[in-house]
Scaffold this active site. Sequence first.
Site, PDB file in Angstrom:
ATOM      1  N   ASP A   1       0.836  -1.198   0.000  1.00 27.71           N
ATOM      2  CA  ASP A   1       0.000   0.000   0.000  1.00 27.71           C
ATOM      3  C   ASP A   1       0.872   1.250   0.000  1.00 27.71           C
ATOM      4  OD1 ASP A   1      -2.287   1.505   0.049  1.00 27.71           O
ATOM      5  OD2 ASP A   1      -2.772   1.128   2.148  1.00 27.71           O
TER       6      ASP A   1
ATOM      7  N   ASN B   1     -10.536  -2.462  -6.252  1.00 29.51           N
ATOM      8  CA  ASN B   1      -9.705  -1.653  -7.155  1.00 29.51           C
ATOM      9  C   ASN B   1     -10.328  -1.455  -8.545  1.00 29.51           C
ATOM     10  OD1 ASN B   1      -6.479  -2.852  -5.893  1.00 29.51           O
ATOM     11  ND2 ASN B   1      -7.727  -1.110  -5.247  1.00 29.51           N
TER      12      ASN B   1
HETATM   13  C1  FPP Z   1      -1.718   0.358  -3.313  1.00 20.60           C
HETATM   14  O1  FPP Z   1      -1.315   1.651  -3.527  1.00 20.60           O
HETATM   15  C2  FPP Z   1      -1.269  -0.551  -4.311  1.00 20.60           C
HETATM   16  C3  FPP Z   1      -2.055  -1.116  -5.276  1.00 20.60           C
HETATM   17  C4  FPP Z   1      -3.468  -0.803  -5.516  1.00 20.60           C
HETATM   18  C5  FPP Z   1      -1.580  -2.115  -6.167  1.00 20.60           C
HETATM   19  C6  FPP Z   1      -0.203  -2.627  -5.966  1.00 20.60           C
HETATM   20  C7  FPP Z   1       0.374  -2.761  -7.283  1.00 20.60           C
HETATM   21  C8  FPP Z   1       1.679  -2.736  -7.593  1.00 20.60           C
HETATM   22  C9  FPP Z   1       2.760  -2.711  -6.628  1.00 20.60           C
HETATM   23  C10 FPP Z   1       2.064  -2.744  -9.017  1.00 20.60           C
HETATM   24  C11 FPP Z   1       1.584  -3.892  -9.828  1.00 20.60           C
HETATM   25  C12 FPP Z   1       1.892  -5.184  -9.226  1.00 20.60           C
HETATM   26  C13 FPP Z   1       2.540  -6.209  -9.832  1.00 20.60           C
HETATM   27  C14 FPP Z   1       2.700  -7.498  -9.117  1.00 20.60           C
HETATM   28  C15 FPP Z   1       3.121  -6.094 -11.147  1.00 20.60           C
HETATM   29  P1  FPP Z   1      -2.445   2.762  -3.548  1.00 20.60           P
HETATM   30  O2  FPP Z   1      -2.638   3.177  -4.960  1.00 20.60           O
HETATM   31  O3  FPP Z   1      -3.675   2.276  -2.868  1.00 20.60           O
HETATM   32  O4  FPP Z   1      -1.746   3.860  -2.701  1.00 20.60           O
HETATM   33  P2  FPP Z   1      -2.441   5.012  -1.847  1.00 20.60           P
HETATM   34  O5  FPP Z   1      -3.215   4.323  -0.747  1.00 20.60           O
HETATM   35  O6  FPP Z   1      -1.282   5.783  -1.330  1.00 20.60           O
HETATM   36  O7  FPP Z   1      -3.324   5.779  -2.788  1.00 20.60           O
END
Ligand code: FPP
Length: 254
Positions: free
Chosen positions: A27, A75
Amino acid sequence: MNSSSSSLVRNELDPDRLPKHVAIIMDGNGRWARKRLMNRINGHEKGVETVRTIVRTARQLNIAALTLYAFSTENWQRPKAEVAGLMLLLTRFLDTERPTLFDNQIRLNTIGQTERLPNGVRQKLESTIAETAGHTGMVLTLALSYGARAEIVDMVRKIATSARQGSLDPEAISAETIADHLYTRGLPDPDLLIRTSGEQRISNFLLWQIAYAELYFTPTLWPDFSKDEFIRILQDYQRRERRFGAVPSASTGP
Ligand code: FPP
């Protein structure tokens, strides 16, 4: 001494007390980008680099299973461009990580409603899963379009159908029956669950499977999460006493 055990000694980790299965809620990509006045997708891009580092580190340390929460059922509600960007990053990741999966005997696995993913991504996932099926070094599970409640609903439906058809006696349903009907069938339960970015929530991740997992919350945003911090968390895990509901070993006297 092989390279894996020498790396354990270097990192002051006891090879006999490593978690068999580490699960991570990655996250903070969006906040990492916002702090730099960048687009959210730049945060996800940097997040993929962290994924690479942590996959390699887990393998080096001989951890048997690593599960990463890459895309939740919730998501899908994000802006179309962000969802498309994440799908593109996932496709690229499968291409660029292919040699790593082969060189390190890593088996790819997914959990979640992957039938909802775009065709191209799904096909690449399916072919990579098939090609790495014989790898025995570590199982890397990507949770994609995953939600634990949806997983539980699916599990109940499957069990209820078997009961209705007469192939399963409701009285014979056990915790094992349930585990066998979850997407994680065949995987050990996570011993350690890490969440980055300071949020102290489970967010619909592996609700059944984390019954006895040690939880670790770190304020570090996922793109800043490093090999060093991962090792420090594993050291912390090794200092904890896991009791699985029993009394501490020192208090079992008369
Ligand atoms: C949370 O950050 C993360 C995600 C929704 C997805 C995680 C994805 C990756 C690390 C990249 C793709 C993965 C692979 C395995 C290729 P957020 O966007 O919720 O962050 P925030 O809470 O700060 O907005």
